[in-house]
Design a protein around this motif. Structure first.
Motif, mmCIF file in Angstrom:
data_model
loop_
_atom_site.group_PDB
_atom_site.id
_atom_site.type_symbol
_atom_site.label_atom_id
_atom_site.label_comp_id
_atom_site.label_asym_id
_atom_site.label_seq_id
_atom_site.Cartn_x
_atom_site.Cartn_y
_atom_site.Cartn_z
ATOM 1 N N MET A 75 -15.012 -19.335 -4.453
ATOM 2 C CA MET A 75 -15.299 -18.402 -5.548
ATOM 3 C C MET A 75 -14.371 -18.644 -6.734
ATOM 4 O O MET A 75 -14.800 -18.574 -7.887
ATOM 5 N N MET A 76 -13.096 -18.944 -6.465
ATOM 6 C CA MET A 76 -12.166 -19.246 -7.557
ATOM 7 C C MET A 76 -12.635 -20.481 -8.319
ATOM 8 O O MET A 76 -12.617 -20.500 -9.545
ATOM 9 N N ALA A 77 -13.062 -21.503 -7.594
ATOM 10 C CA ALA A 77 -13.515 -22.744 -8.230
ATOM 11 C C ALA A 77 -14.720 -22.498 -9.138
ATOM 12 O O ALA A 77 -14.880 -23.164 -10.162
ATOM 13 N N LYS A 78 -15.569 -21.534 -8.775
ATOM 14 C CA LYS A 78 -16.742 -21.201 -9.591
ATOM 15 C C LYS A 78 -16.417 -20.181 -10.687
ATOM 16 O O LYS A 78 -17.260 -19.895 -11.536
ATOM 17 N N GLY A 79 -15.213 -19.606 -10.632
ATOM 18 C CA GLY A 79 -14.847 -18.601 -11.628
ATOM 19 C C GLY A 79 -15.442 -17.236 -11.356
ATOM 20 O O GLY A 79 -15.572 -16.418 -12.259
ATOM 21 N N THR A 80 -15.785 -16.953 -10.095
ATOM 22 C CA THR A 80 -16.414 -15.675 -9.767
ATOM 23 C C THR A 80 -15.530 -14.762 -8.924
ATOM 24 O O THR A 80 -15.979 -13.703 -8.495
ATOM 25 N N TYR A 81 -14.295 -15.136 -8.683
ATOM 26 C CA TYR A 81 -13.436 -14.327 -7.808
ATOM 27 C C TYR A 81 -12.656 -13.269 -8.581
ATOM 28 O O TYR A 81 -12.601 -12.118 -8.165
ATOM 29 N N ALA A 82 -12.040 -13.640 -9.683
ATOM 30 C CA ALA A 82 -11.188 -12.700 -10.418
ATOM 31 C C ALA A 82 -11.344 -12.904 -11.917
ATOM 32 O O ALA A 82 -11.708 -13.988 -12.379
ATOM 33 N N SER A 83 -11.074 -11.842 -12.656
ATOM 34 C CA SER A 83 -11.165 -11.932 -14.115
ATOM 35 C C SER A 83 -10.257 -10.898 -14.759
ATOM 36 O O SER A 83 -9.784 -9.972 -14.097
ATOM 37 N N ILE A 84 -10.038 -11.088 -16.028
ATOM 38 C CA ILE A 84 -9.264 -10.127 -16.811
ATOM 39 C C ILE A 84 -9.879 -10.064 -18.202
ATOM 40 O O ILE A 84 -10.360 -11.070 -18.723
ATOM 41 N N ASN A 85 -9.894 -8.870 -18.770
ATOM 42 C CA ASN A 85 -10.381 -8.667 -20.138
ATOM 43 C C ASN A 85 -9.194 -8.344 -21.031
ATOM 44 O O ASN A 85 -8.426 -7.425 -20.726
#
Length: 135
Positions: A75-85
């Motif tokens: 999920m991290m590799a796809k950019g779907t695990y964590a985010s910040i605004n």
């Protein structure tokens, strides 16, 4: 009630690349860099603001199975695990400055149908970093 955000957590896969992105690209200060058993927890944050982002090694999360660790890595590799605004008073100038560092652009500044103008990048671990025009 008086509650404020003190810290939030984002996983990292390479502590040096994480520091380079958050310090050198976004201009955050490094507040703490703690190592333990070959892993590092790094706290960064915007200068003059009390909130911090703890960049942590996801493999240190207790109780995860090997399958869960593998899923998190995927999920991290796809950019779907964590985010910040984040927000900035001048989105276009901020975008241009970050883009010039060769950070991975996900979305150029765009007027969203839900009323926000924002852009997006990925940090070295794949986390989504969205930046909105501050109102």
């Amino acid at each position: 009630m008086d509650i404020r955000i003190q810290q939030t957590y984002l996983p990292h896969t390479d502590p040096d690349a994480a520091i380079a992105f958050y310090r050198d690209v976004l201009g955050f200060e490094v507040r703490n860099d703690v190592g333990y058993e070959g892993m590092r927890w790094i706290t960064v944050g915007p200068v003059g603001q009390p909130v911090g982002i703890v960049l942590y090694p996801p493999e240190a999360t207790p109780g995860l199975t090997d399958d869960e660790r593998r899923t998190i890595t995927e999920m991290m590799a796809k950019g779907t695990y964590a985010s910040i605004n984040l927000a900035t008073p001048d989105l276009d100038a901020t975008f241009a400055k970050i883009e010039a560092t060769n950070a991975e652009v996900v979305q150029e500044p765009t007027d969203q149908p839900y009323g926000v103008r924002d852009c997006a990048f990925r940090d070295p671990a794949g986390n989504m970093v969205r930046i909105a025009q501050a109102g």
